[in-house]
Design an enzyme around this catalytic site. Structure first.
Site, short mmCIF file in Angstrom:
data_model
loop_
_atom_site.label_atom_id
_atom_site.label_comp_id
_atom_site.label_asym_id
_atom_site.label_seq_id
_atom_site.Cartn_x
_atom_site.Cartn_y
_atom_site.Cartn_z
CE LYS A 1 -3.90 -2.42 2.15
NZ LYS A 1 -5.02 -2.35 3.13
CE1 TYR B 1 -9.26 -2.91 -0.25
CE2 TYR B 1 -8.35 -1.09 -1.52
CZ TYR B 1 -8.19 -2.17 -0.66
OH TYR B 1 -6.93 -2.50 -0.22
CG ASN C 1 -3.78 -2.86 6.56
OD1 ASN C 1 -3.61 -2.40 5.43
ND2 ASN C 1 -4.79 -3.65 6.85
CD GLU D 1 -8.65 -9.17 -4.29
OE1 GLU D 1 -9.53 -8.88 -3.47
OE2 GLU D 1 -7.54 -9.63 -3.95
P1 ADP Z 1 -8.21 -7.26 5.09
O1 ADP Z 1 -7.36 -6.30 4.28
O2 ADP Z 1 -7.47 -7.80 6.28
O3 ADP Z 1 -8.85 -8.34 4.25
P2 ADP Z 1 -10.80 -5.96 5.10
O4 ADP Z 1 -11.04 -6.66 3.81
O5 ADP Z 1 -11.81 -6.09 6.19
O6 ADP Z 1 -9.39 -6.39 5.72
O7 ADP Z 1 -10.61 -4.40 4.83
C1 ADP Z 1 -9.95 -3.92 3.69
C2 ADP Z 1 -9.01 -2.80 4.10
O8 ADP Z 1 -9.78 -1.71 4.60
C3 ADP Z 1 -8.06 -3.13 5.26
O9 ADP Z 1 -6.89 -3.79 4.83
C4 ADP Z 1 -7.77 -1.77 5.83
O10 ADP Z 1 -6.82 -1.05 5.03
C5 ADP Z 1 -9.10 -1.07 5.67
N1 ADP Z 1 -9.95 -1.18 6.87
C6 ADP Z 1 -10.62 -2.27 7.32
N2 ADP Z 1 -11.33 -2.01 8.42
C7 ADP Z 1 -11.12 -0.70 8.69
C8 ADP Z 1 -11.58 0.21 9.71
N3 ADP Z 1 -12.40 -0.20 10.68
N4 ADP Z 1 -11.15 1.48 9.67
C9 ADP Z 1 -10.33 1.92 8.68
N5 ADP Z 1 -9.85 1.14 7.69
C10 ADP Z 1 -10.23 -0.15 7.69
#
Ligand code: ADP
Ligand code: MG
Length: 154
Positions: free
Chosen positions: A26, A66, A129, A143
């Site tokens: 990212k 997304y 993250n 994807e």
């Molecule tokens: P992952 O990437 O672990 O599969 P998700 O698919 O739930 O997680 O979410 C996609 C991305 O959205 C996450 O990697 C993170 O960057 C962001 N994200 C998820 N939950 C939150 C939140 N509560 N607040 C802010 N950003 C979030």
């Protein structure tokens, strides 16, 4: 020499579900200079790079990627962040790729992720993250197709 049809069959056999995942490094992790360290961990952990690109997503491309999260409260900020700078996108191959890669990157929130996982080492916040990892075989295909044509996947 293989005929074109045999090559196509081989390519499809190499892309059996269950063996690939799609990752993105990212924008903030790229900006902080972590590309090399993250790729090194990925390769040392036994993933093969099937395709890779350095690019900047437009707002519309980030929205499309997304889309499954469009109803979530964090969607707009996430889209803005993901299009704020260049990323590295890559299709990775390993047996049981989805599970293995999610183990390697750790929990979504870096603060709650296991020690020495990629998100634990390089993540800055729940949103920023460090890396994306696909959540299912079906989404890994979708994807990967989002970023790469068949000709760009080896
Ligand atoms: P992952 O990437 O672990 O599969 P998700 O698919 O739930 O997680 O979410 C996609 C991305 O959205 C996450 O990697 C993170 O960057 C962001 N994200 C998820 N939950 C939150 C939140 N509560 N607040 C802010 N950003 C979030
Ligand atoms: Mg996810």
């Amino acid at each position: 020499m293989l005929s074109i049809s045999k090559l196509q069959i081989n390519k499809r056999q190499n892309e059996m579900p269950g063996k690939i995942t799609l990752t993105m490094i990212k924008p903030l992790a790229v900006k902080k200079g972590y590309i090399g360290d993250i790729l090194s961990i990925i390769i040392k952990s036994g993933f093969k790079i099937r395709a890779m690109k350095y690019l900047k997503l437009s707002i519309d491309q980030a929205k499309a990627f997304y889309k499954i999260h469009e109803d979530k409260p964090f969607y707009n900020n996430l889209v803005e962040f993901m299009s704020s700078g260049p990323i590295v996108a890559a299709t990775l191959e390993k047996e049981n790729a989805i599970e293995e890669y999610r183990k390697l990157i750790g929990a979504t929130n870096p603060e709650k992720s296991e020690i020495n996982t990629i998100r634990n080492l390089f993540g800055t916040s729940l949103e920023k993250n460090a890396v994306h990892g696909s959540d299912s075989d079906e989404n890994a295909e979708i994807e990967s197709d989002f970023f790469f044509s068949k000709l760009e996947r080896y």
